[in-house]
Design an enzyme around this catalytic site. Structure first.
Site, PDB file in Angstrom:
ATOM      1  CG  HIS A  42      14.872  -8.620  -3.347  1.00  0.00           C
ATOM      2  ND1 HIS A  42      16.065  -8.211  -3.898  1.00  0.00           N
ATOM      3  CD2 HIS A  42      13.916  -8.270  -4.230  1.00  0.00           C
ATOM      4  CE1 HIS A  42      15.853  -7.655  -5.073  1.00  0.00           C
ATOM      5  NE2 HIS A  42      14.537  -7.666  -5.288  1.00  0.00           N
ATOM      6  CD  GLU A  76       9.329  -5.492  -8.829  1.00  0.00           C
ATOM      7  OE1 GLU A  76       8.166  -5.136  -8.590  1.00  0.00           O
ATOM      8  OE2 GLU A  76      10.316  -4.865  -8.408  1.00  0.00           O
TER       9      GLU A  76
END
Length: 189
Positions: A8, A79
Site C-alpha cells: 500500500h 498486516e
C-alpha cells in the site's frame, strides 16, 4: 503465472515508523499518488485473481491502482498482528525488549513468525490454484514473509526483503522453481 505483490501507499504511521497492523489509517496524499501511478503498469495485465487486505490503506491502494472491480478481501493478507507493539516504533520496542527482531521474536499479544507464515502459505496456495496472474494488495511485513515463503524459505527470512510503501514486486518461476522476478520496484512515470 506471476504474483504481483503491491505494498500500500504511504501513511502517516509509515512515515513515523510506527507499527501499523490493526490500526486502520488512510493513505496520505502522497500515498494516493503512489497508488495512482501503479494503474498504468497494472492495467497491462489481465489478473485472474485480485486479493486485498481488509485494511483501508490496502483497499484504497487497490482501488486507485485500478484493480478494485473484481477484488476479493482476504484477511490472510492483513498486516502482522503487532499485539502490544501496535503503534510503537522499533526504537520504543527495543527500549523494553533490547535486540528485538519481529522476524525472530514476533510480538507479545500478537503473532509469531510461524503464524504469519501459515497465513501467507494459504495465500500462496490460493494464487497457485488459479493458474494465472494474481495481484495481492497488502502490507510490508506480511509481504516480506510472503516473498520468503514463495521461494520456500522460513518466515524469518522475510528480514532479508526490504519493502518500501507504494512499490510493486513480482514473484514467478525460473523454469519450475519459485523465484523473485522484481522486488521493491518503484513505479516511475
Amino acid at each position: 503465472m506471476n504474483v504481483f505483490a503491491i505494498r500500500h501507499g504511504e501513511t502517516e504511521w509509515s512515515l513515523s515508523g510506527q507499527h501499523t497492523g490493526s490500526t486502520d489509517i488512510p493513505l496520505t496524499d502522497n500515498g494516493r499518488r503512489l497508488a495512482e501511478r501503479m494503474r498504468s503498469v497494472l492495467s497491462r495485465n489481465a489478473f485472474k485473481l485480485v486479493l486485498c487486505s481488509p485494511m483501508q490503506r490496502a483497499r484504497e491502494t487497490c482501488e486507485l491502482a485500478g484493480c478494485g472491480d473484481n477484488v476479493v478481501i482476504d484477511s490472510d493478507l492483513a498486516e502482522w498482528n503487532y499485539g502490544d507493539y501496535e503503534g510503537l516504533t522499533p526504537k520504543q520496542i527495543r527500549e523494553v525488549a533490547p535486540g528485538w527482531l519481529i522476524f525472530r521474536d514476533g510480538c507479545p499479544g500478537g503473532e509469531t513468525p510461524e503464524q504469519v507464515g501459515a497465513r501467507v502459505d494459504r495465500v500462496i496456495a490460493r494464487a497457485r490454484a488459479v493458474g494465472g496472474d494474481t495481484a495481492l494488495f497488502a502490507h510490508g511485513h506480511v509481504l516480506r514473509v510472503l516473498a520468503a515463503r514463495w521461494i520456500r524459505l522460513s518466515p524469518s527470512a522475510g528480514q532479508h526483503f526490504l519493502l518500501d510503501t507504494g512499490t510493486l514486486s513480482v514473484l514467478g518461476y525460473y523454469r519450475d522453481i519459485p523465484a523473485v522476478r522484481v522486488w521493491n520496484g518503484p513505479i516511475i512515470d
